[in-house]
Design a protein around this motif. Structure first.
Motif, PDB file in Angstrom:
ATOM      1  N   ARG A   1      44.007  50.396  80.464  1.00  0.00           N
ATOM      2  CA  ARG A   1      45.320  49.969  79.989  1.00  0.00           C
ATOM      3  C   ARG A   1      46.324  50.080  81.127  1.00  0.00           C
ATOM      4  O   ARG A   1      46.461  51.131  81.762  1.00  0.00           O
ATOM      5  CB  ARG A   1      45.751  50.850  78.820  1.00  0.00           C
ATOM      6  CG  ARG A   1      47.028  50.395  78.184  1.00  0.00           C
ATOM      7  CD  ARG A   1      47.325  51.246  76.965  1.00  0.00           C
ATOM      8  NE  ARG A   1      48.484  50.735  76.285  1.00  0.00           N
ATOM      9  CZ  ARG A   1      48.928  51.224  75.146  1.00  0.00           C
ATOM     10  NH1 ARG A   1      48.282  52.234  74.579  1.00  0.00           N
ATOM     11  NH2 ARG A   1      49.979  50.724  74.580  1.00  0.00           N
ATOM     12  N   LEU A   2      47.027  48.990  81.378  1.00  0.00           N
ATOM     13  CA  LEU A   2      48.023  48.945  82.446  1.00  0.00           C
ATOM     14  C   LEU A   2      49.376  48.542  81.885  1.00  0.00           C
ATOM     15  O   LEU A   2      49.458  47.874  80.852  1.00  0.00           O
ATOM     16  CB  LEU A   2      47.613  47.910  83.510  1.00  0.00           C
ATOM     17  CG  LEU A   2      46.279  48.115  84.205  1.00  0.00           C
ATOM     18  CD1 LEU A   2      45.958  46.907  85.073  1.00  0.00           C
ATOM     19  CD2 LEU A   2      46.308  49.380  85.037  1.00  0.00           C
ATOM     20  N   GLU A   3      50.425  48.925  82.596  1.00  0.00           N
ATOM     21  CA  GLU A   3      51.757  48.444  82.242  1.00  0.00           C
ATOM     22  C   GLU A   3      51.797  46.939  82.512  1.00  0.00           C
ATOM     23  O   GLU A   3      50.998  46.418  83.299  1.00  0.00           O
ATOM     24  CB  GLU A   3      52.817  49.146  83.080  1.00  0.00           C
ATOM     25  CG  GLU A   3      52.939  50.619  82.777  1.00  0.00           C
ATOM     26  CD  GLU A   3      54.019  51.295  83.604  1.00  0.00           C
ATOM     27  OE1 GLU A   3      54.795  50.603  84.293  1.00  0.00           O
ATOM     28  OE2 GLU A   3      54.076  52.526  83.571  1.00  0.00           O
ATOM     29  N   ALA A   4      52.716  46.231  81.873  1.00  0.00           N
ATOM     30  CA  ALA A   4      52.769  44.770  81.961  1.00  0.00           C
ATOM     31  C   ALA A   4      52.792  44.275  83.403  1.00  0.00           C
ATOM     32  O   ALA A   4      52.055  43.347  83.762  1.00  0.00           O
ATOM     33  CB  ALA A   4      53.979  44.245  81.198  1.00  0.00           C
TER      34      ALA A   4
ATOM     35  N   GLN B   1      51.777  45.767  86.209  1.00  0.00           N
ATOM     36  CA  GLN B   1      50.490  46.036  86.856  1.00  0.00           C
ATOM     37  C   GLN B   1      49.417  45.073  86.352  1.00  0.00           C
ATOM     38  O   GLN B   1      48.596  44.592  87.124  1.00  0.00           O
ATOM     39  CB  GLN B   1      50.051  47.473  86.599  1.00  0.00           C
ATOM     40  CG  GLN B   1      50.916  48.516  87.254  1.00  0.00           C
ATOM     41  CD  GLN B   1      50.559  49.907  86.779  1.00  0.00           C
ATOM     42  OE1 GLN B   1      50.319  50.132  85.602  1.00  0.00           O
ATOM     43  NE2 GLN B   1      50.517  50.838  87.711  1.00  0.00           N
ATOM     44  N   ARG B   2      49.442  44.788  85.057  1.00  0.00           N
ATOM     45  CA  ARG B   2      48.463  43.876  84.464  1.00  0.00           C
ATOM     46  C   ARG B   2      48.631  42.470  85.037  1.00  0.00           C
ATOM     47  O   ARG B   2      47.663  41.822  85.437  1.00  0.00           O
ATOM     48  CB  ARG B   2      48.613  43.859  82.943  1.00  0.00           C
ATOM     49  CG  ARG B   2      47.580  43.038  82.213  1.00  0.00           C
ATOM     50  CD  ARG B   2      47.672  43.164  80.698  1.00  0.00           C
ATOM     51  NE  ARG B   2      49.006  42.951  80.166  1.00  0.00           N
ATOM     52  CZ  ARG B   2      49.789  43.926  79.661  1.00  0.00           C
ATOM     53  NH1 ARG B   2      49.368  45.170  79.607  1.00  0.00           N
ATOM     54  NH2 ARG B   2      50.996  43.651  79.187  1.00  0.00           N
ATOM     55  N   GLU B   3      49.877  42.002  85.130  1.00  0.00           N
ATOM     56  CA  GLU B   3      50.158  40.675  85.684  1.00  0.00           C
ATOM     57  C   GLU B   3      49.708  40.586  87.133  1.00  0.00           C
ATOM     58  O   GLU B   3      49.127  39.575  87.550  1.00  0.00           O
ATOM     59  CB  GLU B   3      51.646  40.360  85.569  1.00  0.00           C
ATOM     60  CG  GLU B   3      52.110  40.128  84.143  1.00  0.00           C
ATOM     61  CD  GLU B   3      53.630  40.046  84.012  1.00  0.00           C
ATOM     62  OE1 GLU B   3      54.324  39.913  85.040  1.00  0.00           O
ATOM     63  OE2 GLU B   3      54.105  40.133  82.871  1.00  0.00           O
TER      64      GLU B   3
ATOM     65  N   ALA C   1      47.331  42.368  88.620  1.00  0.00           N
ATOM     66  CA  ALA C   1      45.867  42.385  88.668  1.00  0.00           C
ATOM     67  C   ALA C   1      45.308  41.023  88.281  1.00  0.00           C
ATOM     68  O   ALA C   1      44.409  40.498  88.952  1.00  0.00           O
ATOM     69  CB  ALA C   1      45.324  43.474  87.748  1.00  0.00           C
ATOM     70  N   LEU C   2      45.832  40.434  87.218  1.00  0.00           N
ATOM     71  CA  LEU C   2      45.349  39.132  86.779  1.00  0.00           C
ATOM     72  C   LEU C   2      45.626  38.058  87.826  1.00  0.00           C
ATOM     73  O   LEU C   2      44.798  37.173  88.043  1.00  0.00           O
ATOM     74  CB  LEU C   2      45.980  38.758  85.433  1.00  0.00           C
ATOM     75  CG  LEU C   2      45.534  39.600  84.235  1.00  0.00           C
ATOM     76  CD1 LEU C   2      46.380  39.271  83.010  1.00  0.00           C
ATOM     77  CD2 LEU C   2      44.062  39.412  83.946  1.00  0.00           C
TER      78      LEU C   2
ATOM     79  N   THR D   1      42.224  39.943  80.313  1.00  0.00           N
ATOM     80  CA  THR D   1      42.798  40.717  79.224  1.00  0.00           C
ATOM     81  C   THR D   1      41.692  41.084  78.241  1.00  0.00           C
ATOM     82  O   THR D   1      40.738  40.334  78.047  1.00  0.00           O
ATOM     83  CB  THR D   1      43.917  39.949  78.500  1.00  0.00           C
ATOM     84  OG1 THR D   1      43.420  38.691  78.078  1.00  0.00           O
ATOM     85  CG2 THR D   1      45.107  39.738  79.418  1.00  0.00           C
TER      86      THR D   1
END
Length: 70
Positions: A47-50, A52-54, A56-57, A64
């Motif tokens: 689980r990542l903060e928004a 960090q997730r963006e 990484a993607l 996701t």
């Protein structure tokens, strides 16, 4: 696989605040009652903060997590 399960438990060692339990039949790690990491099929989910997730993607790292459609 058992090897991935063993790697997961090894990665979680030494984190005294993390509670381990299963979700969707796979081992998961919880911190303050929130899932922060876990396994699903042959995947290791984190689980990542928004932001960090963006990032990484955008780099093509992972995808996701959606254990079921919808």
């Amino acid at each position: 696989s058992q090897e991935l399960v063993d790697q997961f438990y090894s990665a979680m060692e030494g984190h005294p605040k993390v509670k381990l339990r299963k979700m969707f039949g796979y081992p998961c790690a919880f911190l303050n009652g929130n899932m922060v990491a876990g396994l699903h099929e042959d995947n290791f989910a984190v689980r990542l903060e928004a932001k960090q997730r963006e990032e990484a993607l955008a780099k093509g790292v992972g995808s996701t997590f959606a254990p079921m459609k919808g």
